[in-house]
Every structure is written in C-alpha cells, then in structure tokens.
Write a protein that holds these residues in place. Structure first.
Motif, mmCIF file in Angstrom:
data_model
loop_
_atom_site.group_PDB
_atom_site.id
_atom_site.type_symbol
_atom_site.label_atom_id
_atom_site.label_comp_id
_atom_site.label_asym_id
_atom_site.label_seq_id
_atom_site.Cartn_x
_atom_site.Cartn_y
_atom_site.Cartn_z
ATOM 1 N N ALA A 147 -38.746 19.553 77.582
ATOM 2 C CA ALA A 147 -36.666 18.991 77.662
ATOM 3 C C ALA A 147 -36.736 18.091 78.244
ATOM 4 C CB ALA A 147 -36.075 19.859 78.086
ATOM 5 N N PRO A 148 -36.315 17.039 76.882
ATOM 6 C CA PRO A 148 -36.343 15.777 77.337
ATOM 7 C C PRO A 148 -34.948 15.753 77.873
ATOM 8 C CG PRO A 148 -36.675 15.621 75.599
ATOM 9 C CD PRO A 148 -36.090 17.223 75.613
ATOM 10 N N SER A 149 -34.898 14.810 79.832
ATOM 11 C CA SER A 149 -34.098 14.814 80.307
ATOM 12 C C SER A 149 -33.829 13.219 80.185
ATOM 13 C CB SER A 149 -34.676 14.706 82.225
ATOM 14 O OG SER A 149 -33.674 13.772 82.406
ATOM 15 N N PRO A 150 -32.114 12.969 79.734
ATOM 16 C CA PRO A 150 -31.880 11.914 79.694
ATOM 17 C C PRO A 150 -31.735 10.381 81.001
ATOM 18 C CG PRO A 150 -31.091 13.216 78.515
ATOM 19 C CD PRO A 150 -31.364 13.525 78.897
ATOM 20 N N ARG A 151 -32.205 11.453 81.995
ATOM 21 C CA ARG A 151 -32.201 10.482 83.660
ATOM 22 C C ARG A 151 -34.096 9.963 83.664
ATOM 23 N NH1 ARG A 151 -30.085 11.105 88.638
ATOM 24 N NH2 ARG A 151 -28.206 12.588 87.990
ATOM 25 N N SER A 152 -34.279 11.137 83.822
ATOM 26 C CA SER A 152 -36.331 10.850 83.612
ATOM 27 C C SER A 152 -36.576 9.570 82.477
ATOM 28 C CB SER A 152 -36.668 11.887 83.430
ATOM 29 O OG SER A 152 -37.949 12.274 83.386
ATOM 30 N N LEU A 153 -36.042 9.720 81.070
ATOM 31 C CA LEU A 153 -36.382 8.541 80.529
ATOM 32 C C LEU A 153 -36.269 7.795 80.407
ATOM 33 C CD1 LEU A 153 -35.962 11.151 77.037
ATOM 34 C CD2 LEU A 153 -37.035 10.162 77.425
ATOM 35 N N ARG A 154 -34.662 7.512 80.971
ATOM 36 C CA ARG A 154 -33.897 6.020 81.385
ATOM 37 C C ARG A 154 -35.029 6.057 82.347
ATOM 38 N NH1 ARG A 154 -28.866 3.602 81.114
ATOM 39 N NH2 ARG A 154 -28.578 2.180 82.709
ATOM 40 N N ALA A 155 -35.602 5.991 83.375
ATOM 41 C CA ALA A 155 -35.660 5.922 84.779
ATOM 42 C C ALA A 155 -37.126 4.745 83.931
ATOM 43 C CB ALA A 155 -35.672 6.257 85.372
#
Length: 764
Positions: free
Chosen positions: A473-481
């Motif tokens: 479940a990819p997290s956009p917040r984590s990917l962006r970081a």
C-alpha cells in the motif's frame, strides 16, 4: 534562407576583440574589458562593489592559490558556493587556473551532488565551508574565505584557451542519472559578445538571480561582463517577487532574464519590476501572447525578447523581439542568433519546406541546431553524444533538439512541442524517465509514469502515477519524502497518485495524455485532494465530481482495449484500462485512483479578489457544469484497496479555522483552486509548488501586510503554521497589539512538524 535552413546574419563588430580571435576564452575577454575600463563597476552584491580591475585581480590571486593545490589545465573542479560576488570571482579563478567549472547547487540533495561530482570527474571541490560540510564532500576540497577571497599574488597563469571547456552543466537524464553537458569558452563568448538580440551597453546593470546550475546564469553574468556592464547579484537563496523588485530598484538593474513561468506570474500581477527594467529576456517554455501583450501595453518602453535553446546549444539558439504586432497566436521563437544555424528536417534528414502562411499552417519537422555554439558533447557518454550530435551529409555538425518546429516564409521559427516525452516545468528541462526510474526502485512500486498536468494556463504541475507492487500500500507521503532525499526539488512531483494500473495506447505505450487529463474529466476515477495519511487525505472511486465543480450525472468508466502488451514492470493482473467516450483512444482514466494533489485552479491570480478575514468558507469558484460525454454504463472497475481515508472524513473532526487562519486559507484557495478548510491542511499535499508559493507569499504581503520568507514558508507549510508566522510578524510590526489574555503562547513555526516539506524547495 534556403528551404528550412535559417542562419544568423549578425557578426560582431571587427573591434570586438583584438588579437585575431573572433571569440576568446572568457578570462581573456574579461581582461580585455579591464584594460579598457579598469575603474568601471563590474560586480555588485549589497554593499560589496568590485571594479573590473579588482575583479580580475581577485580572480588571478585565487587562481594562483588553486594552482598550488594541484589544479591543472583541463581538470574539472566542482564549485559549491551560494549565489554571491564570491561565486563569480571563484568561477573566473577556476578558468584562470585552466580548470573546468562544475557548478553545484546548494539546494540539491547530497546524493545528487555526489553523482555530479563523480560523473564530472572533479579533482577538487571549492566552496563555502558550511556547504562543503553539509554536502558531505569526501574528496579533496577547498573552503573559500568569507567575503571576497584574498590570496597572495603570483605569476599570471596562461588561462584555458578559447576551445577549452568552460562548464559542465548537468541536465535531467532519461536513464535515471543527470547528464553533463560540456560547454566551450568560445560558445559562451559568441553568445554574449556584442549581442544583436538584446541591448546591453556599458551603462547597463544585469540582474543575477538564477541558480549556478541553470545555464541562464551564464547569460546573466557574461552578457554583462562581455559588454562592460555590471552584474547585480540577488543574494537571497529563494528570492520572492518583492526580493527581485527590491534588488532591481536598489541597484538600478536594467536587464533581467526570467523563466517563462516566472514572467507569466509577474505579468499577471503587473509587477512593478517591469517599470524599473529596460530589457527582459524570457525563456524555458512557450511564451503566452496574452501576457506578453499586457506587459508591453502597460510598459511600452520595455524591450521584451523570447529566447529558445537547450543547454547543448549554449543557453539560447534563437530569439524573437516581441512587439505589439505579434498577434494573439503562439509566440514564435524567432531566428538563430550569435552564430547559430537552425534547420527543420524531416525523419530522413531532408529540409521541410517553409509554410506559405507560417505558424500552424506550415509543415513541421524536427529542429536541428548548428553553428559555433554547440557543446562538446556529454561527459563520459560517447554513445549519447554520437546520437544527439550528428554530422549531417550537407549541413555539417548539428544537434538534434527533439523539438518540433516550422518555418515561416521570412525564416521565423515556431515551436510545436516535442518528439519524445521530455517536458519543461517552471523553466526546468525534465526527463520523466529519470523520476520514473527512482520511483520503480521503491519496493512498494510496481510501475510508474510521470507527466505534466496543466490545471490552468499559467500552472504546470509535475504529476507522478504509481502502480502498487503486489501486497503493498504505497504512501504518497513516504514516496515523496524519499524522492526529496534523492532528486533536486524541480524533479520531485507536485502530485503523486496511486493507480491500479496505467492506461495504455493501442500500441501498448503509456497513455500520458490520459494521465494528464485524469482528474479533469467527469468520472475520471479520482477526486482531487491529498493522498497522504491523516488530514488532507482523499480517495477517488471513479464516479465523483471535482471539488468546486457543479455536480452532474455520474459517468461510469467503460472497459477499453489496452492495446498489445503491458507497461514495463506492470503486474499481469493490471493490463486493462478504463476510459470514457471522447478520451484518448485506447487510453483513459483508470479507476481506483488515490491522489496526493490539489484540484484544478479555476481562479487566476491576476483576477483574484482581495481577501477578507471573516468569509464563511475559503473556496475557489468552480467551472460551470458541462454535459459529460455519453458512454455506455457498465459496472465500475474496482477501486484501489490501498486508498487512505478520504479528505472529507479526515477533516470532519478538525478544529475550526480561526479568523487569521481563515484569511490564510483564502489566500491559499485562490492559488491552489481548491477548498482549504482545516488548520492542518498542507500546501504541498494540496498540489502547491514553488511558483505558487511565490504567489501566496506575495498575496499575504498585499492582503495582510506581512512578508514571509520562502524558507519559513516551506518550514511549516500548513494553514496553522502560516497563520502563526503571520501573527508573529504582525505583533512584531505593531507593538500596540498583544495576544488576548489567557491565550496560548505562539508556537515556533520553524519547529512545527512537517515530514513532507522538501529541504530545498524548487524556486525559479
């Protein structure tokens, strides 16, 4: 002109440079100017002033010191210095020692800086001591003295020679690593000596505000020094609109370069900077005829030049002097300048005929550029150099730009887009493949695609779409970081959306047009908003209407043929796509989208209403309802099981906005084009980016009478954080104001948590 070949007819005056060399190396060019006018002002930074003779002497002494550190002719040396007079001195000193300058950006993440140092083969890194420390430079390094470097003089060094490489400028690379372009001294000299495309005289002062890694900075410095003018350094790391105007006004700058996106924003706001300048050069993207006309109407004395050119052709290859007679269509990119040639060729390398009426009516082909200002090639990449720098059987060495163009009967060129996926966003050249490569390296990402979404004519947003790996479940917040820690800010997507699958064209390629239109069509499969966890999150089901738009009949997506094959790295279960009638054939909008972006702006900043502090809601007006395309209703595709809670759900329990937070939210809403209803709403999560940040800070200055630096803006980019900064600024400016008795003390906005904020936001 012959067929589609256009050449520059201007040649510098015979007295431009003595000694028989048409275009000398830049140190010789500067020394010649110092001989002619030794006491003329060359460099201005705040209260620091350097004459031409002082500039030459400072650079000469530092060059001698570099030689004692083992720097030899032809050695690449990295330069990591803040924009300053010291940076200009150091650059010239590197060349006096015979070295090649590899400019680095203090705003880039460490991994990017390391890659540029490694790929350039730099033998030494010269820079400000604190920047060298924070960048973690492991190899040999030299920390410069504070202020203008002062070293004991020595015997003068011979300099690099006109055919030597002056810069290695890195641009985005489709393979996942930036590529270094080797730019010659004589190419820069040819660009700036006695220019016919823009007026620069010894009485002028040219504004320097571009990052050193952006090739526009080459123009800003050397079009001044080559013509006896002065360079005005804007020292702010991330200058606001007002910072630019103040520097121009304080030091009497008369000439400036602006990226097209920045020019559009300044034009929309009728910035006073235009009233202070005499000449403005713009470039990087397609120039809006509407904005160009409005600026010339309001400031009729202004010389406005539309410049075009990849780094491989040394900043500008063509230019067009904009006039009121240019009409309402797309602005032309003009004719070749400063020794360049331009050729519009078909797929077989044959000239494409000029159109009888020019513009959209003319046949199109790929634009190839030749002449004296071509780069040497790509450092350490001979195959790529051979692919892009091609010897034509009749036209000689040419650079394939990958841009589509047409030729008018008078030889004027028009730009019509790209032959590949490369894009321009806020003046930056971006290869989507570089970002996609980093995204696909993340364990929870199966596939990725990057494109540009344009919710408004003046707002281009870099949008990434990812397909989850099985069981994740990819997290956009984590990917962006993680992207922020790897890529420079201009390559970090403004929007990040999770999809079940990527849409394909009938030929099996990713349908980027469908992705760009994903959240602008009824039934597109996503409701705009933030896809991050917690406040600001949003989900889409494929039948929702856009925030701010009038509700209309829901449109269920239909199953469409995806064409042969599946996207690279795609799971077999994710080969289908959904589309609505009227979308790109074979493509369309996948369902089950989770987006980390804002909605389409529908109110332009130029027509914004002045903000109050007691309005009941901070919303942007939506577009008028339009009838959705007719489609055959079918069962809706399953939504992604990885969607975070919707934004509506996540903000139901949020605290109401205070009056000051409401005022901040209204300013945000005008720029973002979406509702801003929670104190915890995050500017970046709602689709904000560096250029919109400039708009918001300028609006806050005009509406509330306070100035926020961009550093503070991005340190706490929430409504509550900005309201705290505004309140602190108001209290500092008005000592008669005090917090209400019993009120909680203001938090330090710099300490408010913000895991999403990029360490160094991208500012043009």
């Amino acid at each position: 002109m012959q067929g589609s070949t256009v050449a520059d007819n201007h040649t510098p005056s015979a007295s431009a440079f003595p000694g028989g060399s048409a275009y000398p190396d830049l140190t010789a060019l500067l020394a010649h100017r110092a001989d002619l006018t030794p006491d003329a002002l060359a460099l201005i930074e705040g209260d620091t002033l350097l004459t031409y003779s002082q500039l030459v002497a400072s650079a000469r002494d530092l060059a001698a010191h570099l030689a004692t550190r083992g720097v030899r002719p032809g050695d690449p040396v990295a330069l990591l210095v803040r924009r300053s007079a010291r940076a200009v001195v150091a650059q010239i000193a590197l060349w006096r020692a015979g070295a090649v300058c590899v400019p680095l950006d203090p705003a880039h993440p460490r991994v990017r800086t390391e890659a540029m140092i490694d790929d350039s083969g730099a033998v030494l890194t010269v820079g400000d001591s604190d920047l060298l420390e924070s960048a973690g430079v492991d190899g040999p390094r030299l920390a410069l003295d504070a202020g203008i470097p002062a070293y004991d003089g020595a015997e003068p060094l011979p300099g690099p020679g006109e055919d030597a490489t002056a810069f290695i400028m890195f641009t985005s690379g489709s393979t996942g690593r930036p590529k270094g372009v080797a730019v010659r001294h004589r190419a820069v000299a040819a660009l700036v000596m006695d220019p016919a495309y823009v007026t620069v005289t010894p009485r002028d002062r040219v504004l320097l505000h571009s990052p050193a890694t952006f090739d526009a900075s080459t123009f800003e410095v050397w079009v001044a020094l080559a013509n006896g003018a002065a360079v005005v350094v804007c020292p702010a790391d991330r200058p606001s609109f007002e910072d630019l105007a103040r520097e121009v006004e304080r030091h009497g700058a008369t000439v400036a370069f602006f990226t097209t996106a920045l020019f559009h924003q300044l034009a929309a706001r009728r910035s006073r900077v235009f009233s202070l300048l005499r000449s403005v050069v713009v470039g990087g993207e397609t120039l809006s005829a509407l904005h160009a006309r409005s600026v010339l109407r309001d400031f009729p004395w202004l010389e406005l030049v539309n410049g075009y050119g990849p780094t491989e052709t040394t900043t500008f290859a063509t230019a067009h002097r904009v006039t009121a007679q240019d009409g309402e269509g797309p602005m032309p990119i003009g004719r070749p300048i400063a020794g360049a040639t331009a050729h519009v060729l078909d797929e077989d390398g044959r000239p494409v005929a000029a159109g009888e009426h020019g513009g959209d009516h003319a046949p199109r082909g790929e634009l190839w550029v030749g002449g004296s200002r071509l780069a040497r090639g790509y450092v350490g990449q001979p195959e790529l150099t051979a692919e892009r720098f091609v010897t034509h059987p009749t036209l000689g060495l040419l650079y394939r730009t990958g841009d589509l163009a047409s030729v008018r009967p008078d030889g004027t060129l028009d730009f019509h887009g790209r032959t590949d996926d490369q894009v321009k966003v806020r003046g930056h050249r971006i290869e989507p493949g570089e970002i996609e490569h980093v995204l696909r390296q993340q364990p929870e990402v199966d596939d990725a695609a990057v494109t540009v979404r344009r919710p408004a004519p003046d707002d281009a947003r870099l949008a990434a779409f990812v397909v989850p790996a099985r069981g994740t479940a990819p997290s956009p917040r984590s990917l962006r970081a993680r992207l922020t820690a790897t890529l420079p800010a201009h390559l970090v997507p403004d929007e990040l959306t999770v999809l079940d699958r990527l849409p394909l064209t009938p030929t099996g390629k990713v349908d980027r047009a469908a992705l760009a239109d994903l959240d602008r069509r009824p039934g597109a499969g996503t409701v705009p908003g933030s896809g991050t966890e917690g406040p600001g999150g949003d989900t889409g089901t494929g039948t929702g209407t856009e925030a701010g738009s009038s509700p209309g009949p829901a449109v269920a997506p239909t199953l469409g043929a995806s064409g042969p094959g599946t996207p690279a790295h795609a799971s077999p279960q994710r080969t289908g796509v959904a589309h609505a009638s009227g979308t790109h054939p074979g493509g369309g909008a996948p369902s089950g989208a989770v987006t980390a972006a804002g909605t389409d702006p529908t109110a332009h900043s130029a027509a914004r209403a002045r903000a109050g502090t007691g309005a009941p809601a901070a919303t942007a007006p939506g577009p008028a309802a339009t009838a959705p395309p007719a489609v055959e209703p079918v069962p809706e595709l399953a939504a992604s099981p990885h969607a975070p809670p919707s934004r509506d759900e996540s903000v139901q329990g949020a605290s109401p906005l205070t009056p000051l937070q409401q005022a901040v939210a209204e300013v945000w809403a005008r720029s973002l084009g979406c509702e801003v209803t929670s104190p915890d709403d995050d500017f970046l999560a709602l689709g904000g980016h560096s250029l919109l940040a400039l708009v918001v800070t300028d609006d806050l200055r005009e509406d509330l009478g306070v100035e926020l630096s961009l550093a503070d803006f991005f340190a706490s980019p929430t409504v509550a954080g900005h309201a705290a900064l505004v309140e602190r600024a108001l209290l500092a400016a008005h000592t008669d104001l005090h917090p209400l008795p019993g009120a909680h003390p203001l938090p330090d906005a710099r300490t408010l948590p913000n895991p999403d904020a990029p360490e160094h936001p991208d500012v043009p």
